[in-house]
Write an enzyme that holds these catalytic residues in place. Sequence first.
Site, PDB file in Angstrom:
ATOM      1  N   LYS A 287      14.221   0.860   8.605  1.00  0.00           N
ATOM      2  CA  LYS A 287      13.304  -0.280   8.449  1.00  0.00           C
ATOM      3  C   LYS A 287      12.711  -0.505   9.840  1.00  0.00           C
ATOM      4  O   LYS A 287      13.066  -1.460  10.556  1.00  0.00           O
ATOM      5  CB  LYS A 287      14.158  -1.476   7.984  1.00  0.00           C
ATOM      6  CG  LYS A 287      13.408  -2.611   7.407  1.00  0.00           C
ATOM      7  CD  LYS A 287      13.308  -2.552   5.903  1.00  0.00           C
ATOM      8  CE  LYS A 287      12.503  -3.747   5.467  1.00  0.00           C
ATOM      9  NZ  LYS A 287      11.306  -3.425   4.751  1.00  0.00           N
TER      10      LYS A 287
ATOM     11  N   SER B 168      16.798 -10.288   0.440  1.00  0.00           N
ATOM     12  CA  SER B 168      16.981 -10.008   1.875  1.00  0.00           C
ATOM     13  C   SER B 168      16.758 -11.274   2.672  1.00  0.00           C
ATOM     14  O   SER B 168      15.791 -11.999   2.405  1.00  0.00           O
ATOM     15  CB  SER B 168      15.929  -9.024   2.369  1.00  0.00           C
ATOM     16  OG  SER B 168      15.777  -7.978   1.476  1.00  0.00           O
TER      17      SER B 168
ATOM     18  N   ARG C 169      16.383   2.711  -3.870  1.00  0.00           N
ATOM     19  CA  ARG C 169      15.273   2.290  -3.003  1.00  0.00           C
ATOM     20  C   ARG C 169      14.402   3.500  -2.722  1.00  0.00           C
ATOM     21  O   ARG C 169      14.864   4.489  -2.141  1.00  0.00           O
ATOM     22  CB  ARG C 169      15.826   1.717  -1.700  1.00  0.00           C
ATOM     23  CG  ARG C 169      14.747   1.283  -0.699  1.00  0.00           C
ATOM     24  CD  ARG C 169      15.411   0.638   0.511  1.00  0.00           C
ATOM     25  NE  ARG C 169      14.466   0.134   1.468  1.00  0.00           N
ATOM     26  CZ  ARG C 169      13.973   0.832   2.484  1.00  0.00           C
ATOM     27  NH1 ARG C 169      14.344   2.094   2.669  1.00  0.00           N
ATOM     28  NH2 ARG C 169      13.122   0.272   3.316  1.00  0.00           N
TER      29      ARG C 169
HETATM   30  C1  LIG Z   1      21.083  -5.165   0.293  1.00  0.00           C
HETATM   31  C2  LIG Z   1      19.709  -5.124   0.827  1.00  0.00           C
HETATM   32  N1  LIG Z   1      19.388  -5.960   1.808  1.00  0.00           N
HETATM   33  C3  LIG Z   1      18.124  -5.931   2.327  1.00  0.00           C
HETATM   34  C4  LIG Z   1      17.196  -5.060   1.816  1.00  0.00           C
HETATM   35  C5  LIG Z   1      15.777  -5.047   2.329  1.00  0.00           C
HETATM   36  O1  LIG Z   1      14.846  -5.508   1.367  1.00  0.00           O
HETATM   37  P1  LIG Z   1      13.312  -5.755   1.816  1.00  0.00           P
HETATM   38  O2  LIG Z   1      13.336  -6.724   2.940  1.00  0.00           O
HETATM   39  O3  LIG Z   1      12.521  -6.097   0.635  1.00  0.00           O
HETATM   40  O4  LIG Z   1      12.885  -4.357   2.353  1.00  0.00           O
HETATM   41  P2  LIG Z   1      12.775  -3.012   1.541  1.00  0.00           P
HETATM   42  O5  LIG Z   1      14.152  -2.498   1.284  1.00  0.00           O
HETATM   43  O6  LIG Z   1      12.068  -3.269   0.254  1.00  0.00           O
HETATM   44  O7  LIG Z   1      12.017  -2.107   2.442  1.00  0.00           O
HETATM   45  C6  LIG Z   1      17.581  -4.196   0.791  1.00  0.00           C
HETATM   46  N2  LIG Z   1      16.730  -3.330   0.249  1.00  0.00           N
HETATM   47  N3  LIG Z   1      18.836  -4.263   0.313  1.00  0.00           N
HETATM   48  C1  LIG Z   2      16.659  -1.800   3.741  1.00  0.00           C
HETATM   49  C2  LIG Z   2      17.072  -2.531   4.957  1.00  0.00           C
HETATM   50  N1  LIG Z   2      16.918  -3.875   5.080  1.00  0.00           N
HETATM   51  C3  LIG Z   2      17.357  -4.365   6.212  1.00  0.00           C
HETATM   52  S1  LIG Z   2      17.944  -3.151   7.191  1.00  0.00           S
HETATM   53  C4  LIG Z   2      17.631  -1.980   6.050  1.00  0.00           C
HETATM   54  C5  LIG Z   2      17.895  -0.540   6.216  1.00  0.00           C
HETATM   55  C6  LIG Z   2      19.311  -0.183   6.486  1.00  0.00           C
HETATM   56  O1  LIG Z   2      19.377   1.177   6.623  1.00  0.00           O
HETATM   57  P1  LIG Z   2      20.444   1.909   7.530  1.00  0.00           P
HETATM   58  O2  LIG Z   2      21.766   1.644   6.954  1.00  0.00           O
HETATM   59  O3  LIG Z   2      20.042   3.358   7.441  1.00  0.00           O
HETATM   60  O4  LIG Z   2      20.287   1.390   8.935  1.00  0.00           O
END
Ligand SMILES: Cc1ncc(COP(=O)(O)OP(=O)(O)O)c(N)n1
Ligand SMILES: Cc1ncsc1CCOP(=O)(O)O
Length: 361
Positions: free
Chosen positions: A277, A248, A179
């Site tokens: 996020k 997600s 990511r």
């Molecule tokens: C395993 C997993 N779950 C949720 C997310 C979040 O995806 P998204 O809502 O598209 O947000 P971004 O990661 O793109 O900012 C994820 N990456 N992985």
């Molecule tokens: C990518 C994403 N989607 C929902 S929460 C999240 C971020 C999770 O990051 P962290 O484990 O640092 O709280």
Amino acid sequence: MAELFNGHVMGKSVIYRILDANLDRAREGLRIVEEWCRFGLNNPDLTEECKRLRQELAQWHTAEIRAARNTPDDPGTQLTHEREECRGTIHQLLQANLCRVEEALRVLEEYGKLEDRQMGRVCKQMRYRVYTLETQLMAYGRHQQLLEAQLYLVTSPMPELLEVVEAALQGGLKLVQYRDKNTEDGERFALAQSLRQLCDRYGALFLINDRVDLALAVDADGVHLGQQDLPIAVAREMLGSQKIIGCSTTNPEEMKRAIANGADYVGVGPVFATPTKPNKAAAGHEYVRYAAGHCPIPWFAIGGIDVNNFNEVLESGAHRIAVVRSIMEAEQPTLVTQYFLSQLARMETMKAIQNTQAARV
Ligand SMILES: Cc1ncc(COP(=O)(O)OP(=O)(O)O)c(N)n1
Ligand SMILES: Cc1ncsc1CCOP(=O)(O)O
Ligand SMILES: [Mg+2]
């Protein structure tokens, strides 16, 4: 019939030696793949297809062809490639043997048709069946691995990205998502390629966040899409049925839609508000409990999960978690990974014991 080729007498026995060697090679390779389908995957369909292919090849391995064997004079018996002596993972072992079978079938097709056109045709058909077997086997293995994965590392950009991911892989991690929102594409591609190779070395699945094109470019195992990303159906069209697509979700409606659209797994969260996020409100434990009761496909609780609050998330019913900072920013990523994995495994064992006890009552 002896025929002169470049000054050499090309007798039937030469053709038969080639057929004999390649019939053996193809059958041995299939046997190696078959053993994995049978004992590793417990998959009767794939096992049966390997067996059928072996048996069909055996019918072409006539006594006449076998009689042409001359192992002591075969210069090829001493030749081994360095890679044959070092196969890192089951995946590499299977790919090497499938490749060996495909090559042998191609040789059988070309030399076989000098003897019998039907043999050429049959071997060509078998080669296509082996390609299909390969695709099915790789997809099956990939989905099995997804089912087994309990810890999911979602990366964040940092100079030590590869070192941190490798440290987590050393701790037993089997699922990684790249990511990276801001890096320019050239560097992103190079990093994704390096991560792909790293994950291969450790037998881990490798997915890409957001970008289906990048997933295709590095032959990733799949892609993770959010509610604002490409629709699942479009990604499926581009990636095919064999790759993994994750989605997600923040509430039951999104979950239902993701499942109906063919997601292979869903993210469930954010469980807690998280700086990773920042603009996303927490979905909380309630949604984790909903997923535990209703989600029929693999799901990963995500968002703000760390070693301190992790047990609460498990108590709400999660048995798979995804984290960014807990591992990416850990002083000792290997230890944190081992801790999460051991706790998740312990919980699975406890559940299995409870289920056995409940079944007895
Ligand atoms: C395993 C997993 N779950 C949720 C997310 C979040 O995806 P998204 O809502 O598209 O947000 P971004 O990661 O793109 O900012 C994820 N990456 N992985
Ligand atoms: C990518 C994403 N989607 C929902 S929460 C999240 C971020 C999770 O990051 P962290 O484990 O640092 O709280
Ligand atoms: Mg996204």
